[in-house]
Structures are given as C-alpha cells and as structure tokens.
Design an enzyme around this catalytic site. Structure first.
Site, PDB file in Angstrom:
ATOM      1  N   LYS A 102      55.272  24.161  -6.688  1.00  0.00           N
ATOM      2  CA  LYS A 102      56.066  25.006  -5.801  1.00  0.00           C
ATOM      3  C   LYS A 102      56.879  25.988  -6.629  1.00  0.00           C
ATOM      4  O   LYS A 102      57.413  25.616  -7.678  1.00  0.00           O
ATOM      5  CB  LYS A 102      57.014  24.171  -4.929  1.00  0.00           C
ATOM      6  N   ASP A 124      63.441  20.670  -8.357  1.00  0.00           N
ATOM      7  CA  ASP A 124      64.355  20.912  -9.472  1.00  0.00           C
ATOM      8  C   ASP A 124      65.799  20.622  -9.068  1.00  0.00           C
ATOM      9  O   ASP A 124      66.710  20.700  -9.874  1.00  0.00           O
ATOM     10  CB  ASP A 124      64.204  22.327 -10.028  1.00  0.00           C
ATOM     11  N   SER A 125      65.971  20.220  -7.808  1.00  0.00           N
ATOM     12  CA  SER A 125      67.253  19.677  -7.355  1.00  0.00           C
ATOM     13  C   SER A 125      67.665  18.462  -8.170  1.00  0.00           C
ATOM     14  O   SER A 125      68.827  18.052  -8.144  1.00  0.00           O
ATOM     15  CB  SER A 125      67.182  19.298  -5.875  1.00  0.00           C
ATOM     16  N   ASP A 178      58.150  21.072  -8.419  1.00  0.00           N
ATOM     17  CA  ASP A 178      58.829  22.357  -8.544  1.00  0.00           C
ATOM     18  C   ASP A 178      58.618  22.980  -9.922  1.00  0.00           C
ATOM     19  O   ASP A 178      58.681  22.285 -10.946  1.00  0.00           O
ATOM     20  CB  ASP A 178      60.338  22.175  -8.342  1.00  0.00           C
ATOM     21  N   GLU A 214      64.148  27.810   3.757  1.00  0.00           N
ATOM     22  CA  GLU A 214      65.445  27.157   3.539  1.00  0.00           C
ATOM     23  C   GLU A 214      66.589  28.008   4.066  1.00  0.00           C
ATOM     24  O   GLU A 214      66.684  29.198   3.761  1.00  0.00           O
ATOM     25  CB  GLU A 214      65.670  26.861   2.047  1.00  0.00           C
ATOM     26  N   GLU A 220      59.708  29.539  -6.167  1.00  0.00           N
ATOM     27  CA  GLU A 220      60.576  30.256  -5.253  1.00  0.00           C
ATOM     28  C   GLU A 220      60.295  31.753  -5.276  1.00  0.00           C
ATOM     29  O   GLU A 220      59.969  32.319  -6.318  1.00  0.00           O
ATOM     30  CB  GLU A 220      62.047  30.008  -5.623  1.00  0.00           C
TER      31      GLU A 220
END
Length: 293
Positions: free
Chosen positions: A114, A45-46, A84, A183, A116
């Site tokens: 993925k 999602d970057s 993501d 991270e 978070e």
C-alpha cells in the site's frame, strides 16, 4: 490457497458484501485475527506510533516494515496481508517504488503493498502493478503528508477538495490498484467514490458507504487510553483488562503468592538425595576456593 485473495475480495464487492480489515504488527495477534475470520490485515506504518512510540509515521524504515510484515504473514493462513510502503520509499521515482515493493513482497512474503497518494503517485502504482504486484492506494487524509495538511484533518469538505479526492481515487484505479483506502473523508463523498469506482474502497473515518472498513487494532480494543479518534468504536476494553492482569501479577510476585506449588514441576524420587549431594559438593568447592584465597 488463501480464502481471501484479490479475486475473492473483488467478488465480495461485486456481491455487495462488506470487507473487514484491521491493522496488525505481530504473529500472535495475526493468528487471532486470522482465526476470527478477518478478511484483510494492514501492516501499517502506523506501527511507528503504536509499536515504537513516535509522534507520527515518518521515521519508519523499509527494513522495519519488512520485519513486522514477515511476522504477521507467518500468522495468516487465510487473511490477506497488505504491507505499507513507508515515507520516502516510493516518492522519488517509479523505479524506486518498484524496487521497494519488490523487496517488500519478496522478503516479507505478504500479499500486497500500500502507498499513499493519488495522481502524484499514479506512475509509481502503474510500475508496481505492471510487475504483477497487487497495490492498495490511499487517498483523502494521508498520514505521511500530515505536515502539508497542517495536521490530521478531514479532507474533501469543500468542493475543490472533494473533487481532488475523487480525482485521486480515480487515478489510483486507472493506474491499476485493486483497492483504495479512503481516510477521513466525508461519508457522502466516500459513498459517491465507492459507487463510482470498480475497485474496492476501504474506509477509515469515512462512513458506512465504503466497501470495507479498517481500524487500528489498539484503538478498537481500548489499548490507547483516552487518545481515541472520533471514528473509532471500542469493541472491548482489553487495555483495562491487561492492566489489571499486570497489576495482579506484580502484586502476587511481590507477596510470594506466585508461583504456588501447582506452578512447579513435580520432584523426582531422588530429588532430595541429588540436592544434598550438590549442596555438599558446593560447600566443598567454596571451602577450597576460600583456602586458596
């Protein structure tokens, strides 16, 4: 079958082989990474920042992730593609997480999703993996929560924080994830987590002790100007090369140097005759139009 799967990646960890991962957001770049032998691609999602120009990842939608993910998946014959799950597409409940993950896998045709978080999303991870969908976790500095952290800051420097990161990683493993991203975690802590876990650890700003590494491809290619995180190594200055090519193109178009004769299709034997007829017909058409007016 792809050369890189959940099973083959797990076997790489067991053998002590390092795993390579890069972000990617389009078909053309995915083809290049696949041909280069990169093990994993993260459609992160970057893309909210790298492709859409936002200040963070929060505005990105599920629909956008599917579009980008589908494009990348089409370019990968052997590279394992992870997609993501964007902000607020899984946090509400395990049922929401499962529905989002199922839709993303079905519509984007990727290999895993993925999300978070650690202990707080363990139930979501369990619901997704129970449905047979591979999951990658993400602990430490989680970009979707950067407001809560007060910015993009290293996590795990103090004892309480280090314990929390370790416990989050263990919770992700217990919930069924096959890998976890670490991270912005101190290298010694990341190495400890990697030795402790049975699942794969992928580091970004977490030192060399992880099982694999991931970077944003625009960062490692020098496409982001001077805005480069400390943990990034530039493997090429592609941004400078691209800018030089754009300037050269702009200059040659404006000077008339491009296109030259070699860039045009060869004319047929009757081209001049055809053009003369067309010009004559057009002239007559213009005369008739003017006479009516």
């Amino acid at each position: 079958m792809k050369q890189n799967t959940v099973a083959t990646l797990a076997a790489m960890k067991a053998r002590g082989e390092r795993i390579s991962q890069l972000t990617c957001y389009d078909y053309t770049t995915a083809r290049l990474m696949d041909d280069a032998g990169v093990n994993m691609i993260l459609v992160g999602d970057s893309l909210g920042m790298t492709m859409q120009g936002y200040a963070d990842t929060l505005p990105v939608t599920v629909e956008e992730m599917i579009i980008y993910g589908r494009s990348v998946a089409r370019g990968c014959r052997n590279t394992f593609v992870v997609l993501d799950m964007p902000f607020m597409s899984y946090q509400i409940s395990p049922q929401q997480a499962l529905e989002t993950a199922g839709r993303m896998m079905k519509e984007a045709q990727v290999d895993a999703v993925k999300l978070e978080g650690g202990r707080t999303v363990a139930d979501q991870i369990r619901a997704i993996t129970d449905a047979g969908i591979p999951v990658v976790g993400h602990v430490g500095m989680t970009p979707q929560s950067y407001h809560a952290f007060g910015g993009f800051k290293v996590q795990g420097k103090e004892e309480d924080s280090a314990r929390r990161v370790l416990e989050d990683a263990l919770a992700v493993q217990e919930a069924g994830a096959f890998a976890v991203v670490l991270e912005c975690v101190p290298p010694k802590l990341a190495a400890l987590i990697s030795r402790t876990l049975d699942i794969i650890t992928i580091g970004i700003g977490a030192g060399e002790g992880c099982d694999g590494q991931v970077l944003v491809y625009q960062d490692m290619l020098g496409m982001t100007g001077d805005r480069v995180p400390k943990f990034v190594k530039r493997f090429a200055e592609a941004g400078q090369l691209m800018q030089e090519a754009f300037r050269a193109y702009d200059s040659q178009v404006k000077s008339g140097a491009f296109p030259a004769a070699e860039h045009a299709y060869g004319k047929s034997d009757c081209a001049d005759e055809i053009l003369a007829r067309l010009e004559e017909e057009q002239a007559g058409s213009n005369w008739k139009l003017c006479s009516v007016m």
